[in-house]
Design a protein around this motif. Structure first.
Motif, PDB file in Angstrom:
ATOM      1  N   ALA A 241       2.432  -8.442   2.595  1.00 49.35           N
ATOM      2  CA  ALA A 241       2.950  -8.797   1.394  1.00 49.35           C
ATOM      3  C   ALA A 241       1.946  -8.461   0.049  1.00 49.35           C
ATOM      4  CB  ALA A 241       3.260 -10.325   1.357  1.00 49.35           C
ATOM      5  N   VAL A 242       0.661  -8.738   0.617  1.00 44.89           N
ATOM      6  CA  VAL A 242      -0.319  -8.510  -0.542  1.00 44.89           C
ATOM      7  C   VAL A 242      -0.127  -6.651  -0.897  1.00 44.89           C
ATOM      8  CG1 VAL A 242      -2.896  -8.179  -1.096  1.00 44.89           C
ATOM      9  CG2 VAL A 242      -1.819 -10.418   0.163  1.00 44.89           C
ATOM     10  N   ALA A 243       0.360  -6.047  -0.024  1.00 43.55           N
ATOM     11  CA  ALA A 243       0.225  -4.616  -0.297  1.00 43.55           C
ATOM     12  C   ALA A 243       1.276  -4.456  -1.502  1.00 43.55           C
ATOM     13  CB  ALA A 243       0.574  -3.908   0.871  1.00 43.55           C
ATOM     14  N   PHE A 244       2.142  -5.247  -1.793  1.00 43.94           N
ATOM     15  CA  PHE A 244       3.231  -4.972  -2.687  1.00 43.94           C
ATOM     16  C   PHE A 244       3.076  -5.733  -4.066  1.00 43.94           C
ATOM     17  CE2 PHE A 244       5.683  -4.151   1.023  1.00 43.94           C
ATOM     18  CZ  PHE A 244       6.594  -3.387   0.820  1.00 43.94           C
ATOM     19  N   ILE A 245       1.463  -6.068  -4.200  1.00 45.82           N
ATOM     20  CA  ILE A 245       1.058  -6.378  -5.428  1.00 45.82           C
ATOM     21  C   ILE A 245       1.079  -4.857  -6.296  1.00 45.82           C
ATOM     22  CG2 ILE A 245      -0.858  -6.847  -6.985  1.00 45.82           C
ATOM     23  CD1 ILE A 245      -1.245  -9.126  -4.650  1.00 45.82           C
ATOM     24  N   GLY A 246       0.710  -3.851  -5.651  1.00 47.27           N
ATOM     25  CA  GLY A 246       0.651  -2.759  -6.356  1.00 47.27           C
ATOM     26  C   GLY A 246       1.934  -2.169  -6.898  1.00 47.27           C
ATOM     27  N   PRO A 247       3.082  -2.218  -6.104  1.00 45.19           N
ATOM     28  CA  PRO A 247       4.334  -1.631  -6.683  1.00 45.19           C
ATOM     29  C   PRO A 247       4.892  -2.897  -7.823  1.00 45.19           C
ATOM     30  CG  PRO A 247       4.515  -1.531  -4.298  1.00 45.19           C
ATOM     31  CD  PRO A 247       3.012  -2.245  -4.631  1.00 45.19           C
ATOM     32  N   LEU A 248       4.437  -4.168  -7.658  1.00 46.16           N
ATOM     33  CA  LEU A 248       4.741  -4.985  -8.642  1.00 46.16           C
ATOM     34  C   LEU A 248       4.192  -4.757 -10.101  1.00 46.16           C
ATOM     35  CD1 LEU A 248       4.522  -8.388  -6.519  1.00 46.16           C
ATOM     36  CD2 LEU A 248       6.373  -7.438  -8.038  1.00 46.16           C
ATOM     37  N   ILE A 249       2.903  -4.181  -9.819  1.00 44.13           N
ATOM     38  CA  ILE A 249       2.049  -3.727 -11.286  1.00 44.13           C
ATOM     39  C   ILE A 249       2.702  -2.532 -11.760  1.00 44.13           C
ATOM     40  CG2 ILE A 249      -0.106  -3.258 -12.198  1.00 44.13           C
ATOM     41  CD1 ILE A 249      -1.481  -5.194 -10.036  1.00 44.13           C
ATOM     42  N   ASP A 250       2.915  -1.478 -10.775  1.00 45.81           N
ATOM     43  CA  ASP A 250       3.256  -0.055 -11.359  1.00 45.81           C
ATOM     44  C   ASP A 250       4.089   0.529 -10.199  1.00 45.81           C
ATOM     45  OD1 ASP A 250       3.520   2.640 -12.106  1.00 45.81           O
ATOM     46  OD2 ASP A 250       1.262   2.640 -12.593  1.00 45.81           O
ATOM     47  N   PRO A 251       5.305   0.087 -10.087  1.00 45.39           N
ATOM     48  CA  PRO A 251       6.029   0.735  -9.077  1.00 45.39           C
ATOM     49  C   PRO A 251       6.229   2.233  -8.989  1.00 45.39           C
ATOM     50  CG  PRO A 251       7.318  -0.550 -10.711  1.00 45.39           C
ATOM     51  CD  PRO A 251       6.130  -0.475 -11.213  1.00 45.39           C
ATOM     52  N   VAL A 252       6.115   2.897 -10.115  1.00 39.59           N
ATOM     53  CA  VAL A 252       6.098   4.242  -9.799  1.00 39.59           C
ATOM     54  C   VAL A 252       4.869   4.933  -9.288  1.00 39.59           C
ATOM     55  CG1 VAL A 252       6.420   6.680 -11.269  1.00 39.59           C
ATOM     56  CG2 VAL A 252       7.735   4.570 -12.084  1.00 39.59           C
ATOM     57  N   ARG A 253       3.831   4.612  -9.570  1.00 42.59           N
ATOM     58  CA  ARG A 253       2.576   4.959  -9.128  1.00 42.59           C
ATOM     59  C   ARG A 253       2.462   4.626  -7.674  1.00 42.59           C
ATOM     60  NH1 ARG A 253      -3.499   3.372 -10.808  1.00 42.59           N
ATOM     61  NH2 ARG A 253      -4.568   4.843  -9.824  1.00 42.59           N
ATOM     62  N   ASN A 254       2.956   3.639  -7.255  1.00 45.39           N
ATOM     63  CA  ASN A 254       3.064   2.885  -5.961  1.00 45.39           C
ATOM     64  C   ASN A 254       4.175   2.802  -4.949  1.00 45.39           C
ATOM     65  OD1 ASN A 254       0.242   1.783  -5.953  1.00 45.39           O
ATOM     66  ND2 ASN A 254       0.840   0.911  -7.731  1.00 45.39           N
ATOM     67  N   ILE A 255       5.076   3.837  -5.355  1.00 47.88           N
ATOM     68  CA  ILE A 255       6.297   4.117  -4.677  1.00 47.88           C
ATOM     69  C   ILE A 255       6.276   4.077  -3.241  1.00 47.88           C
ATOM     70  CG2 ILE A 255       6.778   6.293  -4.973  1.00 47.88           C
ATOM     71  CD1 ILE A 255       9.780   5.818  -5.697  1.00 47.88           C
ATOM     72  N   TRP A 256       5.275   4.696  -2.894  1.00 42.43           N
ATOM     73  CA  TRP A 256       4.836   4.967  -1.566  1.00 42.43           C
ATOM     74  C   TRP A 256       4.704   3.639  -0.598  1.00 42.43           C
ATOM     75  CZ3 TRP A 256       0.791   2.806   1.064  1.00 42.43           C
ATOM     76  CH2 TRP A 256      -0.640   2.307   0.247  1.00 42.43           C
ATOM     77  N   VAL A 257       4.453   2.697  -1.214  1.00 39.38           N
ATOM     78  CA  VAL A 257       4.225   1.210  -0.717  1.00 39.38           C
ATOM     79  C   VAL A 257       5.672   0.750  -0.363  1.00 39.38           C
ATOM     80  CG1 VAL A 257       3.645  -1.083  -0.899  1.00 39.38           C
ATOM     81  CG2 VAL A 257       2.331   0.683  -1.630  1.00 39.38           C
ATOM     82  N   ILE A 258       6.682   1.167  -1.349  1.00 39.29           N
ATOM     83  CA  ILE A 258       8.015   0.770  -1.087  1.00 39.29           C
ATOM     84  C   ILE A 258       8.640   1.353   0.069  1.00 39.29           C
ATOM     85  CG2 ILE A 258      10.239   0.845  -2.314  1.00 39.29           C
ATOM     86  CD1 ILE A 258       8.865   0.294  -5.018  1.00 39.29           C
ATOM     87  N   ARG A 259       8.282   2.617  -0.083  1.00 35.42           N
ATOM     88  CA  ARG A 259       8.625   3.473   1.037  1.00 35.42           C
ATOM     89  C   ARG A 259       8.159   3.177   2.451  1.00 35.42           C
ATOM     90  NH1 ARG A 259       8.093   8.877  -2.669  1.00 35.42           N
ATOM     91  NH2 ARG A 259      10.132   8.627  -3.559  1.00 35.42           N
ATOM     92  N   PHE A 260       6.922   2.857   2.547  1.00 38.74           N
ATOM     93  CA  PHE A 260       6.420   2.182   3.778  1.00 38.74           C
ATOM     94  C   PHE A 260       7.131   1.199   4.292  1.00 38.74           C
ATOM     95  CE2 PHE A 260       3.476  -1.268   4.972  1.00 38.74           C
ATOM     96  CZ  PHE A 260       2.977  -0.758   6.271  1.00 38.74           C
ATOM     97  N   GLY A 261       7.558   0.067   3.279  1.00 43.77           N
ATOM     98  CA  GLY A 261       8.305  -0.959   3.642  1.00 43.77           C
ATOM     99  C   GLY A 261       9.673  -0.698   4.319  1.00 43.77           C
ATOM    100  N   MET A 262      10.192   0.365   3.624  1.00 42.12           N
ATOM    101  CA  MET A 262      11.352   0.736   4.132  1.00 42.12           C
ATOM    102  C   MET A 262      11.335   1.382   5.411  1.00 42.12           C
ATOM    103  SD  MET A 262      12.938   2.450   0.478  1.00 42.12           S
ATOM    104  CE  MET A 262      14.198   3.478   1.273  1.00 42.12           C
ATOM    105  N   ILE A 263      10.388   2.015   5.818  1.00 43.54           N
ATOM    106  CA  ILE A 263      10.093   2.504   7.096  1.00 43.54           C
ATOM    107  C   ILE A 263       9.882   1.556   8.086  1.00 43.54           C
ATOM    108  CG2 ILE A 263       8.474   4.097   8.425  1.00 43.54           C
ATOM    109  CD1 ILE A 263       8.156   5.843   5.801  1.00 43.54           C
ATOM    110  N   ALA A 264       8.962   0.606   7.803  1.00 44.78           N
ATOM    111  CA  ALA A 264       8.603  -0.540   8.716  1.00 44.78           C
ATOM    112  C   ALA A 264       9.980  -1.484   9.015  1.00 44.78           C
ATOM    113  CB  ALA A 264       7.695  -1.568   7.829  1.00 44.78           C
ATOM    114  N   CYS A 265      10.831  -1.439   8.136  1.00 43.24           N
ATOM    115  CA  CYS A 265      12.358  -2.032   8.184  1.00 43.24           C
ATOM    116  C   CYS A 265      13.038  -1.250   9.297  1.00 43.24           C
ATOM    117  CB  CYS A 265      12.875  -2.449   6.994  1.00 43.24           C
ATOM    118  SG  CYS A 265      12.206  -3.593   6.072  1.00 43.24           S
TER     119      CYS A 265
END
Length: 165
Positions: free
Chosen positions: A87-111
């Protein structure tokens, strides 16, 4: 609603789910005791005997294990901690989603990974298929806010490229 706000709303939905999932992994013994009591105070034993039997069996196993081998709960403590760390890793995309889109993709892969894990480990561990389906639903429902966040983040990225170019 502005796109950045929509992305953040979907990410917060996902993060709240992760945090709740993590926090509920700590008091498993108490939760199963409450679930069993709740089921037995309804008509569930007559309507859903297999579910009630499974919940009671898991409750008994956790109680017995907690009494005889309390250190085994340390494994679920780490599971809970992992949810909170992710959950803490998603602070990055909350601040700057474009720069941290990899975290969103990581979450999708984990799901997506939840599904084969539930099927394989569930079968190996003797988990009823109904419970495996419940476990798989975490991946299925978890990916939904991430898909929305990802799609909207891609829009943000395209808009930023237009502005720069």
């Amino acid at each position: 609603m502005r796109t950045i706000t929509a992305v953040r709303v979907w990410l917060v939905v996902f993060v709240v789910g992760l945090v709740l999932s993590g926090l509920t992994a700590f008091p498993l013994e108490a939760e199963l005791r409450w679930a069993s009591q709740a089921l037995h105070s309804t008509s569930a034993p007559a309507l859903l005997p297999d579910l009630v039997h499974w919940v009671d069996r898991v409750r008994d196993a956790l109680t017995d294990t907690g009494t005889r081998y309390p250190f085994l709960a340390y494994g679920t403590d780490w599971l809970a901690f992992a949810h909170l760390v992710i959950a803490v890793a998603f602070i990055g995309p909350l601040i700057d989603p474009v720069r941290n889109i990899w975290v969103i993709r990581f979450g999708m892969i984990a799901c997506a990974g939840v599904i084969p894990l539930a099927l394989i480990a569930g079968a190996v561990r003797g988990i009823p298929i109904g419970w495996q389906l419940i476990d798989m639903s975490f991946g299925v429902f978890g990916v939904i806010p991430l898909l929305f966040a990802h799609r909207l983040t891609m829009r943000l990225e395209a808009a930023e490229e237009l502005t720069r170019g």
